[in-house]
Design a protein around this motif. Structure first.
Motif, mmCIF file in Angstrom:
data_model
loop_
_atom_site.group_PDB
_atom_site.id
_atom_site.type_symbol
_atom_site.label_atom_id
_atom_site.label_comp_id
_atom_site.label_asym_id
_atom_site.label_seq_id
_atom_site.Cartn_x
_atom_site.Cartn_y
_atom_site.Cartn_z
ATOM 1 N N CYS A 132 0.840 -1.208 0.000
ATOM 2 C CA CYS A 132 0.000 0.000 0.000
ATOM 3 C C CYS A 132 0.867 1.247 0.000
ATOM 4 N N THR A 133 0.868 1.960 -1.098
ATOM 5 C CA THR A 133 1.571 3.230 -1.259
ATOM 6 C C THR A 133 0.634 4.204 -1.963
ATOM 7 N N PRO A 134 0.960 5.485 -2.028
ATOM 8 C CA PRO A 134 0.082 6.415 -2.754
ATOM 9 C C PRO A 134 -0.126 6.039 -4.218
ATOM 10 N N MET A 169 -4.784 5.715 2.570
ATOM 11 C CA MET A 169 -3.637 6.122 1.761
ATOM 12 C C MET A 169 -4.067 6.957 0.562
ATOM 13 N N VAL A 170 -5.357 6.912 0.219
ATOM 14 C CA VAL A 170 -5.864 7.630 -0.944
ATOM 15 C C VAL A 170 -6.278 9.045 -0.583
ATOM 16 N N CYS A 210 -2.758 7.592 6.869
ATOM 17 C CA CYS A 210 -1.620 6.968 6.194
ATOM 18 C C CYS A 210 -0.998 7.926 5.180
ATOM 19 N N ALA A 211 -1.842 8.676 4.470
ATOM 20 C CA ALA A 211 -1.320 9.668 3.531
ATOM 21 C C ALA A 211 -0.531 10.744 4.260
ATOM 22 N N ALA A 212 -0.984 11.126 5.453
ATOM 23 C CA ALA A 212 -0.267 12.131 6.246
ATOM 24 C C ALA A 212 1.095 11.610 6.668
ATOM 25 N N TYR A 213 1.130 10.377 7.164
ATOM 26 C CA TYR A 213 2.408 9.786 7.566
ATOM 27 C C TYR A 213 3.369 9.722 6.390
ATOM 28 N N TRP A 214 2.835 9.283 5.234
ATOM 29 C CA TRP A 214 3.686 9.124 4.051
ATOM 30 C C TRP A 214 4.220 10.483 3.588
#
Length: 378
Positions: free
Chosen positions: A347-349, A357-358, A364-368
């Motif tokens: 799971c990545t952007p 992540m979406v 998850c998007a914030a962490y990434w």
């Protein structure tokens, strides 16, 4: 830039950080036994990481990321139903951009668009209404999605369609409410929370009183907050001060925007167009009583569920999460995004498995975006 820079003043930030540290020491918060404060809104989560507030506050303060993103809590079955509607002949399916890449079992809306469905990104339900006016021979469906923040605009569009007799416009209603999942979280014996940072935009519509139960029934303090660094630091200090003084109240840090009793025009439109569903499924939380809105029978002509026979108008179906996906545990604050076995791997952007992540407000998007990619690689 006056009304931005004044909420990012370094000297004031240092003062607030000092006050937070003093209060944290007073209540005995430590790294090993932290005071856990849940920020309900995904916009707050991104602001915390964007400005590094999680690194600046006292080590005894732990931010818990709540289910504060309507895209993130949307169950996969509802995405499948969007695609089912979009595949109908003659349908123009319209949606906000952050819902385009959320995966269902049959892919995402953007993948359905690539397969030939007429799916269009809009910035407002009023844009969808205009598309319906310009295409009287097509069925135009708007994906009504969001918390109380976006609920009024969809209601205004339905009211306008009713006044005009615009029979080719309908809404696939997935609007949900904030207070009910907070009650579900507080009733969860595994959730250990000491206080809340309340959502600013939602509260702008509903006011502060819908959170009274948090203080009165559960004895937890909450401070409704704005989105700038000083807003968030101030709200954390307000929560800690309540804990230190043995109080539990609903306080309004964002009073420059949030009225105590909400926005009367918005609340009137919501009451006119919607009624409560008996229950609604939340990703990671399951079915929550009275947490979703549906279109009232008076506006049934504009209800896509009834018009196309999908969703709660049919037999409910549950779609399990992809194997290894821990979106539910992240959204309920049980684990951090980097603890998900798929984070940064499956799971990545670029190849998201989960909505967290979406979405632009997903944890998850914030962490990434703000350092999580590095954490995942370590």
């Amino acid at each position: 830039m006056k009304h931005v820079t004044e909420f990012r003043d370094p000297a004031l930030a240092r003062n607030l950080l000092g006050e937070i540290a003093r209060l944290a020491d007073q209540i005995g918060a430590t790294r090993d036994k932290p005071t856990r404060i849940m920020e309900i809104c995904g916009g707050h989560t991104h602001a915390i990481f964007r400005f590094g507030l999680d690194k600046l506050v006292h080590e005894g303060i732990e931010f818990i990321h709540g289910p504060g993103c309507p895209v993130c809590v949307l169950p996969m079955a509802r995405v499948d139903e969007c695609i089912e509607i979009a595949e109908r002949p003659g349908v123009i399916f319209t949606t906000f951009g952050d819902a385009m890449r959320v995966p269902g079992t049959r892919g995402s809306l953007i993948q359905a668009k690539a397969r030939g469905c007429d799916i269009r990104m809009v910035y407002s339900p009023l844009d969808a209404l205009e598309i319906a006016r310009r295409n009287p021979d097509r069925e135009v469906v708007f994906f009504g999605l969001g918390f109380e923040t976006t609920t009024p605009s969809t209601a205004f569009a339905i009211q306008a369609a009713a006044r005009e007799g615009l029979g080719n416009f309908s809404v696939f209603c997935n609007h949900i409410t904030v207070p009910e999942p907070l009650r579900a979280l507080l009733n969860d014996p595994h959730m250990q929370l000491d206080g809340f940072v309340g959502p600013g935009h939602v509260s702008m519509v509903i006011g502060t009183h819908p959170y009274d139960f948090i203080a009165e029934e559960f004895g937890k303090p909450i401070a409704v907050a704005g989105f700038e660094p000083l807003d968030l630091l101030h709200s954390v200090a307000m929560v800690l001060r309540q804990i230190a003084e043995g109080r539990a109240e609903v306080e309004n840090q964002y009073a420059r925007v949030v009225p105590e009793h909400g926005n009367p025009a918005s609340l009137a439109a919501i009451a006119d167009v919607y009624e409560r569903r008996p229950s609604f499924e939340w990703r990671g939380l399951g079915e929550i009583d009275a947490s979703g809105l549906r279109i009232r029978p008076a506006y049934a002509a504009f209800d896509a569920e009834e018009k196309f026979g999908v969703g709660y108008a049919t037999e409910r179906r549950h779609v399990p999460e992809p194997e290894g996906c821990a979106c539910g545990a992240v959204m309920t604050g049980r684990i951090k995004p980097t603890a998900c076995p798929q984070y940064g791997l499956g799971c990545t952007p670029e190849t998201p498995l989960g909505a967290l992540m979406v979405s632009s407000e997903g944890a998850c998007a914030a962490y990434w975006q703000y350092g999580g990619a590095r954490l995942a690689a370590q």
